[in-house]
Scaffold this active site. Structure first.
Site, PDB file in Angstrom:
ATOM      1  N   MET A 256      78.851  45.878  78.281  1.00 58.36           N
ATOM      2  CA  MET A 256      79.067  44.448  78.476  1.00 58.36           C
ATOM      3  C   MET A 256      80.481  44.052  78.074  1.00 58.36           C
ATOM      4  SD  MET A 256      77.864  41.650  79.484  1.00 58.36           S
ATOM      5  CE  MET A 256      78.895  40.195  79.523  1.00 58.36           C
ATOM      6  N   GLU A 291      84.595  47.804  82.086  1.00 65.33           N
ATOM      7  CA  GLU A 291      84.489  46.683  81.145  1.00 65.33           C
ATOM      8  C   GLU A 291      85.875  46.161  80.779  1.00 65.33           C
ATOM      9  OE1 GLU A 291      81.603  45.656  81.180  1.00 65.33           O
ATOM     10  OE2 GLU A 291      80.596  47.503  81.781  1.00 65.33           O
ATOM     11  N   HIS A 294      87.238  43.948  83.454  1.00 60.56           N
ATOM     12  CA  HIS A 294      86.603  42.623  83.460  1.00 60.56           C
ATOM     13  C   HIS A 294      87.430  41.594  82.682  1.00 60.56           C
ATOM     14  CE1 HIS A 294      82.841  42.615  85.585  1.00 60.56           C
ATOM     15  NE2 HIS A 294      82.236  43.521  84.845  1.00 60.56           N
TER      16      HIS A 294
HETATM   17  N1  PHE Z   1      78.241  42.617  83.072  1.00 63.80           N
HETATM   18  C1  PHE Z   1      77.862  43.973  82.756  1.00 63.80           C
HETATM   19  C2  PHE Z   1      78.757  44.870  83.591  1.00 63.80           C
HETATM   20  O1  PHE Z   1      79.809  45.185  83.255  1.00 63.80           O
HETATM   21  C3  PHE Z   1      76.459  44.313  83.046  1.00 63.80           C
HETATM   22  C4  PHE Z   1      75.428  43.621  82.221  1.00 63.80           C
HETATM   23  C5  PHE Z   1      74.675  42.618  82.765  1.00 63.80           C
HETATM   24  C6  PHE Z   1      75.196  44.012  80.934  1.00 63.80           C
HETATM   25  C7  PHE Z   1      73.689  41.986  82.039  1.00 63.80           C
HETATM   26  C8  PHE Z   1      74.206  43.397  80.204  1.00 63.80           C
HETATM   27  C9  PHE Z   1      73.450  42.396  80.756  1.00 63.80           C
HETATM   28  O2  PHE Z   1      78.507  45.207  84.691  1.00 63.80           O
HETATM   29 ZN    ZN Z   2      80.569  44.640  85.439  1.00 64.60          ZN
END
Ligand code: PHE
Ligand code: ZN
Length: 855
Positions: A256, A291, A294
């Protein structure tokens, strides 16, 4: 059925929140069963909103006190949140709540894992921490004070101050609540520094439990390479003084991207040569990059609402694929990505759970972290890039970052920057976001007087809720080869935009052999009558590495299908072509290893169903076994030499070159075991000095029989290491022979170390078994019952992971009536459970509805 069908949320109903948040101050006083969270939030009316009702999300919270501008208030509370009259001017909201992280088994919100506190807020977990407008379009700076009797206390942003039992953090970058994170525990860091292109000194830490110390080097190294790559390729530099990564054992997903504090499933951080495979290293590198990337595509620019999820996920997957391609072999990465896309996304798109890259409604957003949103979303971005070219893409991205920094955006915003930067109209292209289903492109051809004409027809089959489909914009990369193997037309991209189209090539001396959809230039299914000779020709001569592999793959698929349906012998032309590839030392070992991998059982079942047949899982399994043995025999003279030649001298290195050699060597070992009864594999297992070889040999023994002793030795050696033991559990469930699979899996679930509340362990066993097609689809229905029982059990504890695993039933409607009845009964049994989660209720409802139509 469940009492109340879950109420869906619709994209078309979006309205902005009535208030803006200028600042959030949190004070979290940790306690396993009585954590106190005090929030002080500065709200102000949102001039862009009409609806001024003050509603804050909140679930499973005990409200202790609430006040507005210092005056106590008594809000109206429901299971979803609270509402309260508020002033028509800026005001300060204060609330104190109590929560019990130790009792949180859903792993969403604040929870505990092995004595450490951690949070997971995406998508809607923050509402389990405090009352808040828990929606991604509400962005605010957060200041956090943590009080707790643990040595390491972390949150987002930069550290402000700390003392014994407390720490204060400040995140200056406005962010939505889903990016909030807090971690507290006894942790140790592997650290380094990075100086950004803008001159910022950043402290990097990867935090793990003391017992895992020494296993974070590769994650840290991957982080540094990701930071450098994003500066060089996308011009994006990091923007805080620290970047923290924490590994946790209990985690629903992979990782995450919380701002400045990424939280990872420990399997995507921890690695040592003895415990992690080449694949693990590759995944760590990829997910660390994902990550980290992001930070710009997700955190600095986020999503307006959850329907826009692919805005951040599709783009970030596309970016991490580019990164992996740069770090390793681009050709091998593309082939692997397409294999996954077909195995997961095409399967999804062709079944009851099909949905567009941007869904239009959902009951539970957690159910939409799918292969379609992620992987098809990434393919859509690859297509845009192909259409506008690398320069146009770079210009559009610069504009995207400049214009939308600090905003919560939509797919429209994203497409708009491409239109402005390149002058291209993407109206029609936008259908890729709204239309579900995998387009099929049918190709026929004619050749006359030196003119070669391709007739191209596209059609997207109906999907649940979408019967009529419009043509898509499909960039089709192709090349032409002359009959002697020379390339007469190098890769050219033509754009399909209509249901029916032609492409004409003039001045050819002889009828060419087309190499279509090079590099897999669009996520479509190509339908073209081709002969085994033509496929073998392309396998030998195609200059496009993806299509070279694809030719071999489709040849193998045809051979296997003939073996299933006609009980045919494996075609000698295929075996000869395969031998030529394996012998070709000019080819990358990783590529040769991929060529030796046969299409999976599920892929074959899909191909059969596609031809109107009812697939028989046992017959498919048996044909695949026969094919493997035939390959083993036909290529017998090659194996020993290959096995010797591909040994890696020197100490273990996880790099692509050595990993490719190990993969090819293990492929040879697997085929050899079919001839020598596994003797060499036993020796390989005993001599292994790294996990790739150890588990590789163990897999060979499991497939060919005679693994019992090795399994015991493995368990004795690795019983203390949960990540390694996940492999031990998973492999047995996945590779068990069809007639034993249910019993083997049941025994695994009775094993003392089957800690089923841990998502990794549950996925290893139940997910592993679901991937054992012939075992799961056992004609008795025992496989369906076993999985249904465990889904019911897990749903009560962890709905998110349970619902995700229900995709095991995604293909149930393609089988024979006996199996369908049993699968339907199992699904109905789940649906009838009292207290079923919204997550599972929605999934099972969708699985059943579409299946019943097909039945
Ligand atoms: N957003 C995270 C990713 O990098 C995925 C994720 C979604 C993790 C929901 C935890 C809960 O793709
Ligand atoms: Zn992601």
């Amino acid at each position: 059925m469940t009492d109340a069908a879950p109420q869906p949320v619709f994209l078309k109903d979006y309205t902005p929140f009535g208030f803006l948040v200028d600042q959030v101050e949190l004070n979290v006083h940790l306690h396993p069963t009585a954590t106190r969270v005090r929030a002080k939030i500065a709200f102000r009316p949102n001039p862009a909103a009409r609806d001024r009702r003050f509603f804050l999300h909140g679930e499973d919270l005990t409200l202790i006190s609430a006040a507005i501008d210092g005056t106590p208030v008594t809000p109206e509370i429901t299971p979803e949140g609270l509402s309260c009259p508020v002033p028509e001017a800026p005001f300060t909201w204060e609330a104190e709540v109590e929560i019990a992280p130790a009792e949180n088994t859903a792993l969403e919100g604040l929870y505990m894992s092995n004595g450490m506190y951690c949070t997971q807020c995406e998508a809607e977990g923050f509402r389990k921490i405090t009352f808040y407008p828990d929606r991604p379009d509400v962005m605010a700076p957060f200041r956090v004070r943590i009080d707790g009797d643990l040595p390491v206390l972390l949150s987002n942003g930069n550290p402000v101050a700390q003392g014994a039992g407390w720490a204060e953090w400040n995140d200056p970058w406005p962010k939505p609540s889903y990016l909030f994170a807090l971690v507290a525990g006894e942790l140790v860091a592997t650290s380094d520094r990075f100086t950004t292109s803008e001159g910022r000194e950043v402290a990097l830490n990867v935090w793990v439990r003391p017992a895992d110390q020494g296993k974070a080097d590769y994650a840290l190294d991957s982080l540094i390479r990701s930071m450098k790559w994003d500066e060089e390729v996308y011009g994006r530099a990091y923007d805080l003084d620290v970047f923290n990564i924490v590994a946790v054992d209990d985690f629903n997903m992979g990782a995450m991207e919380n701002k400045g504090l990424n939280v990872f499933n420990s399997r995507y951080v921890l690695a040592s040569p003895e415990t992690a495979t080449d694949r693990d290293y590759e995944n760590i590198e990829r997910i660390i990059a994902h990550e980290y990337f992001h930070n710009w595509t997700g955190d600095r620019i986020t999503c307006r609402d959850w329907f826009q999820l692919s805005l951040k996920e599709g783009l970030t997957v596309f970016r991490d694929s580019q990164f992996s391609a740069d770090m390793r072999s681009a050709a091998v990465k593309r082939i692997e990505d397409v294999m996954t896309l077909r195995a997961r996304q095409f399967r999804e798109d062709n079944g009851p759970l099909a949905h567009p890259v941007r869904p239009e409604s959902y009951a539970e957003i957690n159910n939409f972290y799918t292969a379609t949103v992620y992987e098809k979303g990434a393919e859509v971005i690859g297509m845009v890039r192909r259409l506008v070219g690398p320069e146009g893409y770079a210009k559009a991205l610069d504009l995207y970052f400049a214009r939308h920094d600090g905003q919560a955006c939509t797919i429209e915003d994203w497409l708009q920057v491409f239109e402005e930067a390149t002058g291209r109209d993407l109206t029609r292209f936008k259908r890729w976001y709204s239309q579900a289903g995998t387009p099929r492109v049918k190709v026929t051809e004619d050749f006359k007087d030196g003119t070669y004409t391709l007739h191209l027809e596209q059609k997207t089959p109906p999907t649940p809720g979408q019967d009529e489909k419009l043509p898509q914009v499909i960039p089709l990369a192709l090349g032409l080869l002359s009959p002697n193997g020379d390339e007469v037309l190098p890769t050219t991209v033509i754009e399909l935009t209509e249901a029916r189209q032609e492409a004409v090539f003039e001045g050819l001396a002889a009828k060419p052999v087309p190499s279509l959809l090079r590099g897999f230039s669009a996520p479509v299914i190509l339908e073209r009558d081709s002969t085994p000779e033509e496929r073998a020709f392309l396998l030998a001569h195609d200059t496009d590495p993806f299509n070279k592999w694809e030719a071999g793959r489709s040849l193998a698929r045809e051979v296997l299908i003939a073996m299933v349906t006609e009980d045919a012998a494996p075609a000698p032309a295929w075996l000869d072509a395969l031998a030529a590839v394996v012998r070709d030392e000019a080819l990358d070992p990783a590529f040769r290893a991929l060529a030796l991998r046969l299409p999976g059982e599920d892929e074959l079942a899909e191909a059969l169903a596609d031809r109107g047949a009812v697939p028989d899982p046992l017959a498919i399994h048996a044909a695949r076994e026969r094919a493997k043995t035939a390959v083993a025999r036909h290529l017998d003279p090659l194996w020993a030499g290959l096995y010797a030649q591909m040994a890696c001298p020197g100490p273990y290195s996880p790099g692509a070159a050595d990993a490719g050699r190990r993969a090819l060597r293990l492929a040879a070992l697997g085929y050899m075991a079919r001839l020598d009864g596994g003797a060499r594999a036993q020796a390989h297992f005993s001599a292994a000095d790294n996990m790739t070889d150890e588990i590789g040999a163990l897999s060979v023994l499991l497939e060919t029989g005679g693994a019992d002793e090795a399994l015991d030795r493995f368990a004795r050696r690795w019983g203390h290491d949960r990540l390694v033991m996940d492999k031990w559990f998973g492999l047995q469930a996945t590779l068990a022979a069809p007639e034993r699979a249910v019993a083997v899996t049941r025994a695994l679930t009775e094993h003392a170390d089957f800690t089923w509340k841990n998502p990794n362990r549950f996925r290893a066993v139940i997910g592993g078994f679901s991937a054992n097609a012939a075992g799961f689809h056992d004609a008795s229905g025992a496989g369906y019952d076993l999985v249904a029982d465990w889904l019911i059990r897990l749903d009560a504890v962890n709905p998110q992971t349970a619902a995700r695993m229900s995709t095991a039933f995604e293909t149930w409607a393609r089988y024979d009536e006996g199996r369908r009845e049993k699968a339907q009964a199992a699904l109905e049994r789940i649906a009838a459970r009292e207290g079923l989660s919204r997550d599972m209720g929605e999934m099972v409802g969708r699985l059943l509805a579409a299946g019943r139509i097909a039945a």
